[in-house]
Scaffold this motif. Sequence first.
Motif, PDB file in Angstrom:
ATOM      1  N   GLU A 242      49.578 -50.514 -52.248  1.00  0.00           N
ATOM      2  CA  GLU A 242      50.991 -50.881 -52.255  1.00  0.00           C
ATOM      3  C   GLU A 242      51.237 -52.322 -51.803  1.00  0.00           C
ATOM      4  OE1 GLU A 242      53.285 -47.931 -50.199  1.00  0.00           O
ATOM      5  OE2 GLU A 242      52.264 -46.293 -51.227  1.00  0.00           O
ATOM      6  N   THR A 243      50.292 -53.207 -52.110  1.00  0.00           N
ATOM      7  CA  THR A 243      50.472 -54.642 -51.861  1.00  0.00           C
ATOM      8  C   THR A 243      50.205 -55.384 -53.164  1.00  0.00           C
ATOM      9  OG1 THR A 243      48.175 -55.127 -51.282  1.00  0.00           O
ATOM     10  CG2 THR A 243      49.625 -54.407 -49.480  1.00  0.00           C
ATOM     11  N   HIS A 244      50.443 -56.696 -53.143  1.00  0.00           N
ATOM     12  CA  HIS A 244      50.169 -57.519 -54.318  1.00  0.00           C
ATOM     13  C   HIS A 244      48.681 -57.562 -54.658  1.00  0.00           C
ATOM     14  CE1 HIS A 244      49.847 -60.115 -50.777  1.00  0.00           C
ATOM     15  NE2 HIS A 244      48.915 -60.766 -51.448  1.00  0.00           N
ATOM     16  N   ALA A 245      47.828 -57.220 -53.698  1.00  0.00           N
ATOM     17  CA  ALA A 245      46.379 -57.294 -53.901  1.00  0.00           C
ATOM     18  C   ALA A 245      45.772 -55.967 -54.365  1.00  0.00           C
ATOM     19  CB  ALA A 245      45.701 -57.743 -52.611  1.00  0.00           C
ATOM     20  N   GLU A 246      46.583 -54.967 -54.615  1.00  0.00           N
ATOM     21  CA  GLU A 246      46.049 -53.650 -54.986  1.00  0.00           C
ATOM     22  C   GLU A 246      45.119 -53.700 -56.201  1.00  0.00           C
ATOM     23  OE1 GLU A 246      47.465 -49.007 -55.388  1.00  0.00           O
ATOM     24  OE2 GLU A 246      48.982 -50.583 -55.404  1.00  0.00           O
ATOM     25  N   PRO A 247      45.416 -54.502 -57.237  1.00  0.00           N
ATOM     26  CA  PRO A 247      44.484 -54.559 -58.379  1.00  0.00           C
ATOM     27  C   PRO A 247      43.093 -55.083 -58.028  1.00  0.00           C
ATOM     28  CG  PRO A 247      46.632 -55.432 -59.008  1.00  0.00           C
ATOM     29  CD  PRO A 247      46.656 -55.228 -57.531  1.00  0.00           C
TER      30      PRO A 247
END
Length: 172
Positions: free
Chosen positions: A64-69
């Motif tokens: 659930e952060t911008h870095a999840e991918p």
Amino acid sequence: MKKEKKNQEIESLKVNLKNNSGIFVSRYHGLTVEKFGLLRKEMRGAGALLKVFKNTLSKIAFKETHAEPLSEHLTGTNFLVFTNDPLTASKVLSKFAQDNPDNVEIKAGYYQAILDKNAVTMLATLPSKEVLIARFLSVVKSPEIRLVFTLKSPVVKLIRTLKAVEASKQAA
């Protein structure tokens, strides 16, 4: 690792994700302690933080952060680089990876968007912000400078001609 320690590591990761605009994921294998220490030192010099975390803890922190991918790249032995100056950090990381191709592999990164290995390498080849600004200003100023020299040129030619005429009259 105890649950308290794991929670501290996850919180540390979340804080680093929140406080930094760029993150890079790289694989390392067979790096000597000296080389790894050198990489950490170079990263600190570039204003970046290099940390090794357990992949499972990183995946939990990335949720659930911008870095999840980036979670899909967390396999094997990895280190994470957190930075607010992704350009400089990517240059240091790319150079180190080129110097140690058997030991370090850039996997992915994040800076305003998810970056694959090629994008991180391309980011490293970009000139610095100051150089880009200077190039832009030279392009913007160039027409004015050309105009000044073009307008000044006939006057300079006239002055040279008058001086030549004066010199010829004085010689006669």
